[in-house]
Design a protein around this motif. Structure first.
Motif, short mmCIF file in Angstrom:
data_model
loop_
_atom_site.label_atom_id
_atom_site.label_comp_id
_atom_site.label_asym_id
_atom_site.label_seq_id
_atom_site.Cartn_x
_atom_site.Cartn_y
_atom_site.Cartn_z
N GLY A 130 23.91 9.08 -56.14
CA GLY A 130 24.66 10.30 -55.83
C GLY A 130 23.76 11.52 -55.81
N ILE A 131 22.90 11.64 -56.82
CA ILE A 131 21.97 12.78 -56.88
C ILE A 131 20.99 12.73 -55.71
CG2 ILE A 131 20.08 13.81 -58.20
CD1 ILE A 131 21.58 12.93 -60.74
N GLY A 132 20.51 11.51 -55.39
CA GLY A 132 19.59 11.37 -54.28
C GLY A 132 20.23 11.76 -52.95
N THR A 133 21.49 11.39 -52.76
CA THR A 133 22.20 11.74 -51.53
C THR A 133 22.36 13.25 -51.40
OG1 THR A 133 23.43 9.65 -51.59
CG2 THR A 133 24.33 11.42 -50.22
N ILE A 134 22.74 13.89 -52.50
CA ILE A 134 22.91 15.35 -52.48
C ILE A 134 21.56 16.04 -52.27
CG2 ILE A 134 23.51 17.35 -53.90
CD1 ILE A 134 25.73 15.68 -55.12
N TYR A 135 20.53 15.56 -52.94
CA TYR A 135 19.20 16.16 -52.79
C TYR A 135 18.73 16.06 -51.33
CZ TYR A 135 14.14 16.66 -52.89
OH TYR A 135 12.85 17.03 -52.62
N ALA A 136 18.92 14.87 -50.72
CA ALA A 136 18.49 14.68 -49.34
C ALA A 136 19.23 15.63 -48.41
CB ALA A 136 18.71 13.23 -48.92
N ALA A 137 20.54 15.82 -48.67
CA ALA A 137 21.33 16.70 -47.82
C ALA A 137 20.90 18.16 -47.98
CB ALA A 137 22.81 16.54 -48.16
N VAL A 138 20.66 18.58 -49.21
CA VAL A 138 20.23 19.96 -49.46
C VAL A 138 18.86 20.21 -48.84
CG1 VAL A 138 19.54 21.60 -51.26
CG2 VAL A 138 21.61 20.20 -51.55
N ARG A 139 17.97 19.22 -48.98
CA ARG A 139 16.63 19.35 -48.41
C ARG A 139 16.70 19.44 -46.88
NH1 ARG A 139 12.71 15.92 -46.40
NH2 ARG A 139 10.54 16.51 -46.85
N SER A 140 17.56 18.60 -46.28
CA SER A 140 17.71 18.62 -44.83
C SER A 140 18.25 19.97 -44.35
CB SER A 140 18.65 17.50 -44.39
OG SER A 140 18.89 17.54 -43.00
N LYS A 141 19.21 20.51 -45.09
CA LYS A 141 19.78 21.81 -44.72
C LYS A 141 18.74 22.90 -44.82
CE LYS A 141 23.69 24.84 -45.80
NZ LYS A 141 24.88 25.03 -46.67
N ARG A 142 17.89 22.81 -45.84
CA ARG A 142 16.85 23.82 -46.02
C ARG A 142 15.83 23.76 -44.88
NH1 ARG A 142 15.27 22.36 -50.68
NH2 ARG A 142 13.35 21.27 -50.10
N LEU A 143 15.45 22.52 -44.49
CA LEU A 143 14.49 22.37 -43.39
C LEU A 143 15.08 22.90 -42.08
CD1 LEU A 143 13.01 18.81 -44.10
CD2 LEU A 143 11.89 21.02 -44.44
N ARG A 144 16.35 22.67 -41.86
CA ARG A 144 16.98 23.15 -40.63
C ARG A 144 16.99 24.68 -40.58
NH1 ARG A 144 19.95 19.24 -37.93
NH2 ARG A 144 19.87 17.21 -38.96
N LYS A 145 17.02 25.29 -41.73
CA LYS A 145 17.02 26.75 -41.79
C LYS A 145 15.61 27.31 -41.69
CE LYS A 145 18.63 30.58 -44.68
NZ LYS A 145 19.32 30.95 -45.95
N GLU A 146 14.64 26.64 -42.32
CA GLU A 146 13.28 27.16 -42.40
C GLU A 146 12.44 26.90 -41.14
OE1 GLU A 146 11.39 25.55 -45.80
OE2 GLU A 146 12.68 26.58 -47.25
N LEU A 147 12.45 25.66 -40.66
CA LEU A 147 11.49 25.26 -39.64
C LEU A 147 11.59 26.00 -38.31
CD1 LEU A 147 11.16 21.40 -40.25
CD2 LEU A 147 9.69 23.27 -41.02
N PRO A 148 12.80 26.38 -37.84
CA PRO A 148 12.83 27.13 -36.58
C PRO A 148 12.05 28.44 -36.63
CG PRO A 148 14.98 26.21 -37.02
CD PRO A 148 14.15 25.98 -38.26
N SER A 149 11.82 28.98 -37.82
CA SER A 149 11.07 30.23 -37.92
C SER A 149 9.66 30.03 -38.45
CB SER A 149 11.81 31.22 -38.83
OG SER A 149 12.01 30.67 -40.12
N THR A 150 9.42 28.95 -39.17
CA THR A 150 8.08 28.74 -39.76
C THR A 150 7.34 27.54 -39.19
OG1 THR A 150 8.96 27.35 -41.57
CG2 THR A 150 8.90 29.73 -41.93
N GLY A 151 8.07 26.65 -38.48
CA GLY A 151 7.45 25.43 -38.01
C GLY A 151 7.14 25.43 -36.52
N ARG A 152 7.07 24.25 -35.98
CA ARG A 152 6.72 24.06 -34.57
C ARG A 152 7.73 23.12 -33.94
NH1 ARG A 152 1.39 20.64 -32.56
NH2 ARG A 152 2.00 20.44 -30.36
N MET A 153 8.14 23.43 -32.71
CA MET A 153 9.08 22.57 -32.00
C MET A 153 8.34 21.74 -30.96
SD MET A 153 11.04 22.08 -29.03
CE MET A 153 11.40 23.64 -28.22
N ILE A 154 8.62 20.44 -30.94
CA ILE A 154 8.05 19.57 -29.91
C ILE A 154 9.20 18.81 -29.26
CG2 ILE A 154 5.73 19.29 -30.85
CD1 ILE A 154 6.61 16.84 -32.31
#
Length: 230
Positions: A130-154
Motif C-alpha cells: 500500500g505504501i509503495g503504491t502511494i509512493y509511486a503515485a506521488v512520485r509520478s505526479k511530482r515528475l509530471r509537474k516538474e519535468l515539463p519545466s526542468t526536463g527534456r521532451m523526446i
C-alpha cells in the motif's frame, strides 16, 4: 494517483495491513503474558486428527499430558501439517497455564508463535504494498509537474504491451530511446491502462519527458492523447 481504482486499492491495502499488524501485536502481547505464567510439562501424541485443505489432507496432533494438578488433559493442536509433523506415540513438551487446560500448546516455535508470525507478516506485506503504491503515485505526479519545466521532451515510436492476471488484463505503452551521448538504450513504460491503446498509436510519436541527468529513473510517458476511460 493515476487512477481512482489504484487509490482505492492502496487505501484498502493500508487498512488491511494495519489491522493485521495490529492484530499481530495484540496477539504478541497476549502471548508474552501467557509465556510468563505458563508451565512446561511432558506430553505424548496419542492420535492424529485429519482434515482437508487446498493442498490435500492435513494432520493435527492430539496430545495428552498430565498437569501439575495430577489430572490428565488432552488437546488438539491448532496447527496442521501435510505430511504429519508428529507421529503417534511421539513425546512432546507441552506449555500451559495452571488451571487453564484450554491454553495448552505444544512447546515449539511454530505452535507458540505461528499465528502471530503469519498475522504480523501479512500485515507488513500489505502495508508495504500500500505504501509503495502511494509512493509511486506521488512520485509520478511530482515528475509530471516538474519535468515539463526542468526536463527534456523526446518523441518516440510506441508499441502496446499487455499484462495478464487471473482477474484482469492491462495494457501499457512502451518506447525505446538510444541516447547517442552515452551510447545506452533506454526503455520507457507508460502507466497501466484498462484498454488497448494500439489504434491510437498509428502514425503517431509518443512524447516522453525525461530528466537528462537520470533518464532511467526519472521520466514519464505522456498518454494525454488517449481518450479518457469511461
Amino acid at each position: 494517483m493515476k487512477k481512482k481504482s489504484e487509490r482505492n486499492t492502496a487505501i484498502i491495502l493500508l487498512l488491511v495491513g494495519a489491522m493485521a499488524l495490529a492484530g499481530g501485536i495484540y496477539l504478541f502481547i497476549g502471548k508474552l503474558e501467557f509465556l510468563k505464567n505458563a508451565t512446561v510439562t511432558d506430553g505424548v501424541v496419542t492420535d492424529l486428527e485429519s482434515g482437508s485443505s487446498k493442498n490435500g489432507r492435513t494432520y493435527r496432533p492430539v496430545v495428552t499430558y498430565r498437569a501439575s494438578e495430577a489430572e490428565e488433559q488432552t488437546f488438539v493442536s491448532q496447527m496442521g501439517a501435510s505430511p504429519a509433523a508428529y507421529e503417534v506415540g511421539e513425546a512432546v513438551k507441552v506449555r500451559y497455564e495452571k488451571g487453564k487446560p484450554s491454553t495448552a500448546v505444544i512447546d515449539s516455535f511454530w505452535e507458540v508463535w505461528g499465528t502471530i508470525t503469519v498475522a504480523a507478516g501479512l500485515g507488513a506485506i500489505f502495508l508495504a504494498i500500500g505504501i509503495g503504491t502511494i509512493y509511486a503515485a506521488v512520485r509520478s505526479k511530482r515528475l509530471r509537474k516538474e519535468l515539463p519545466s526542468t526536463g527534456r521532451m523526446i518523441e518516440l515510436p510506441g508499441r502496446t504491451e499487455m499484462v495478464q492476471s487471473k482477474s484482469k488484463t492491462e495494457f501499457y505503452i512502451r518506447t525505446e530511446w538510444h541516447n547517442t551521448e552515452d551510447g545506452k538504450l533506454y526503455q520507457f513504460d507508460s502507466e497501466k491502462l484498462n484498454f488497448d491503446p494500439t489504434p491510437f498509436l498509428t502514425n503517431r510519436l509518443v512524447q516522453v519527458w525525461i530528466d537528462p541527468q537520470s533518464p532511467k529513473k526519472r521520466y514519464f510517458v505522456d498518454v494525454s492523447f488517449l481518450p479518457e476511460e469511461a
